[in-house]
Write a protein that holds these residues in place. Structure first.
Motif, PDB file in Angstrom:
ATOM      1  N   ARG A   1       2.960  -2.619  -6.885  1.00 32.02           N
ATOM      2  CA  ARG A   1       1.676  -3.294  -7.072  1.00 32.02           C
ATOM      3  C   ARG A   1       0.587  -2.417  -6.449  1.00 32.02           C
ATOM      4  O   ARG A   1       0.819  -1.744  -5.437  1.00 32.02           O
ATOM      5  CB  ARG A   1       1.683  -4.687  -6.471  1.00 32.02           C
ATOM      6  N   PRO A   2      -0.601  -2.436  -7.053  1.00 33.67           N
ATOM      7  CA  PRO A   2      -1.687  -1.625  -6.504  1.00 33.67           C
ATOM      8  C   PRO A   2      -2.290  -2.251  -5.254  1.00 33.67           C
ATOM      9  O   PRO A   2      -2.090  -3.438  -4.975  1.00 33.67           O
ATOM     10  CB  PRO A   2      -2.709  -1.580  -7.638  1.00 33.67           C
ATOM     11  N   LYS A   3      -3.020  -1.452  -4.530  1.00 31.22           N
ATOM     12  CA  LYS A   3      -3.715  -1.928  -3.330  1.00 31.22           C
ATOM     13  C   LYS A   3      -4.643  -3.067  -3.711  1.00 31.22           C
ATOM     14  O   LYS A   3      -5.293  -3.031  -4.750  1.00 31.22           O
ATOM     15  CB  LYS A   3      -4.507  -0.795  -2.707  1.00 31.22           C
TER      16      LYS A   3
ATOM     17  N   ARG B   1      -1.821  -4.711   0.867  1.00 35.72           N
ATOM     18  CA  ARG B   1      -1.693  -3.274   0.664  1.00 35.72           C
ATOM     19  C   ARG B   1      -0.882  -2.988  -0.588  1.00 35.72           C
ATOM     20  O   ARG B   1      -0.209  -3.865  -1.120  1.00 35.72           O
ATOM     21  CB  ARG B   1      -0.998  -2.650   1.867  1.00 35.72           C
ATOM     22  N   ALA B   2      -0.947  -1.748  -1.015  1.00 31.26           N
ATOM     23  CA  ALA B   2      -0.143  -1.321  -2.160  1.00 31.26           C
ATOM     24  C   ALA B   2       1.332  -1.463  -1.801  1.00 31.26           C
ATOM     25  O   ALA B   2       1.715  -1.361  -0.633  1.00 31.26           O
ATOM     26  CB  ALA B   2      -0.461   0.125  -2.512  1.00 31.26           C
ATOM     27  N   GLY B   3       2.142  -1.705  -2.826  1.00 28.87           N
ATOM     28  CA  GLY B   3       3.580  -1.782  -2.603  1.00 28.87           C
ATOM     29  C   GLY B   3       4.113  -0.443  -2.111  1.00 28.87           C
ATOM     30  O   GLY B   3       3.543   0.614  -2.398  1.00 28.87           O
ATOM     31  N   LYS B   4       5.181  -0.484  -1.356  1.00 25.86           N
ATOM     32  CA  LYS B   4       5.743   0.731  -0.770  1.00 25.86           C
ATOM     33  C   LYS B   4       7.200   0.864  -1.203  1.00 25.86           C
ATOM     34  O   LYS B   4       7.960  -0.100  -1.132  1.00 25.86           O
ATOM     35  CB  LYS B   4       5.650   0.635   0.753  1.00 25.86           C
TER      36      LYS B   4
ATOM     37  N   SER C   1      -5.840 -13.561 -14.057  1.00 21.38           N
ATOM     38  CA  SER C   1      -4.734 -14.437 -13.668  1.00 21.38           C
ATOM     39  C   SER C   1      -3.395 -13.708 -13.676  1.00 21.38           C
ATOM     40  O   SER C   1      -2.464 -14.130 -13.019  1.00 21.38           O
ATOM     41  CB  SER C   1      -4.662 -15.643 -14.596  1.00 21.38           C
ATOM     42  N   ARG C   2      -3.278 -12.587 -14.411  1.00 20.03           N
ATOM     43  CA  ARG C   2      -1.987 -11.899 -14.442  1.00 20.03           C
ATOM     44  C   ARG C   2      -2.043 -10.495 -13.870  1.00 20.03           C
ATOM     45  O   ARG C   2      -1.048  -9.798 -13.827  1.00 20.03           O
ATOM     46  CB  ARG C   2      -1.411 -11.905 -15.856  1.00 20.03           C
ATOM     47  N   ALA C   3      -3.214 -10.065 -13.408  1.00 23.04           N
ATOM     48  CA  ALA C   3      -3.368  -8.676 -13.001  1.00 23.04           C
ATOM     49  C   ALA C   3      -2.864  -8.378 -11.595  1.00 23.04           C
ATOM     50  O   ALA C   3      -2.775  -7.223 -11.230  1.00 23.04           O
ATOM     51  CB  ALA C   3      -4.834  -8.264 -13.119  1.00 23.04           C
ATOM     52  N   ASP C   4      -2.531  -9.374 -10.806  1.00 24.51           N
ATOM     53  CA  ASP C   4      -2.217  -9.147  -9.406  1.00 24.51           C
ATOM     54  C   ASP C   4      -0.747  -8.969  -9.087  1.00 24.51           C
ATOM     55  O   ASP C   4      -0.410  -8.700  -7.948  1.00 24.51           O
ATOM     56  CB  ASP C   4      -2.762 -10.291  -8.549  1.00 24.51           C
TER      57      ASP C   4
END
Length: 142
Positions: A90-92, A98-101, A17-20
């Motif tokens: 944030r990771p992919k 997609r991952a944050g840029k 619930s908090r990993a995204d």
């Protein structure tokens, strides 16, 4: 080592619930940095602000693109390094995307800090940031 005042890392683990969210990854990285006892800070430049608040912060010296995490302890074996800067994204796969840029302003800050003898990196998620810090020798002694 400075005492850890926030308890063990990660507090309750990274549950689904908090990993995204980038916020969850920032919290996990904060827990880790407190656990290992380094001198550090988070630069909270993000977030929505109205024009008046934005103008006030700019007048006070807030700069666009400053990295999320600044670590002032020098890694073992790196006496010429002045600090460590991490831009956390944030990771992919977070929120199905997609991952944050990093922005151009964030990349300029990382380049400028690197030119001033800082180690810099864009990390996609807390796990990547923690792995990098461990590779530099910044890890828990317990």
């Amino acid at each position: 080592m400075r005492p850890n005042k926030r308890g063990p890392w990660p507090r309750g683990g990274m549950t689904s619930s908090r990993a995204d969210t980038e916020d969850a990854h920032q919290r996990a990285l904060a827990d880790y940095l407190d656990l290992i006892g380094v001198l550090w800070c988070h630069v909270p430049n993000g977030g929505a602000r109205n024009a008046a608040e934005g103008g006030k912060l700019k007048a006070q010296g807030v700069k666009t693109g400053v990295p999320d995490v600044l670590i002032f302890d020098v890694p073992p074996g790196c006496p010429r390094v002045h600090g460590i800067a991490i831009e956390l994204k944030r990771p992919k796969g977070a929120h199905g995307g997609r991952a944050g840029k990093p922005t151009d302003a964030q990349l300029r800050w990382l380049e400028d800090l690197s030119n001033h003898h800082w180690l810099t990196r864009v990390c996609c998620g807390s796990a990547e940031a923690i792995d990098w810090l461990c590779s530099l020798g910044l890890r828990s002694e317990s």
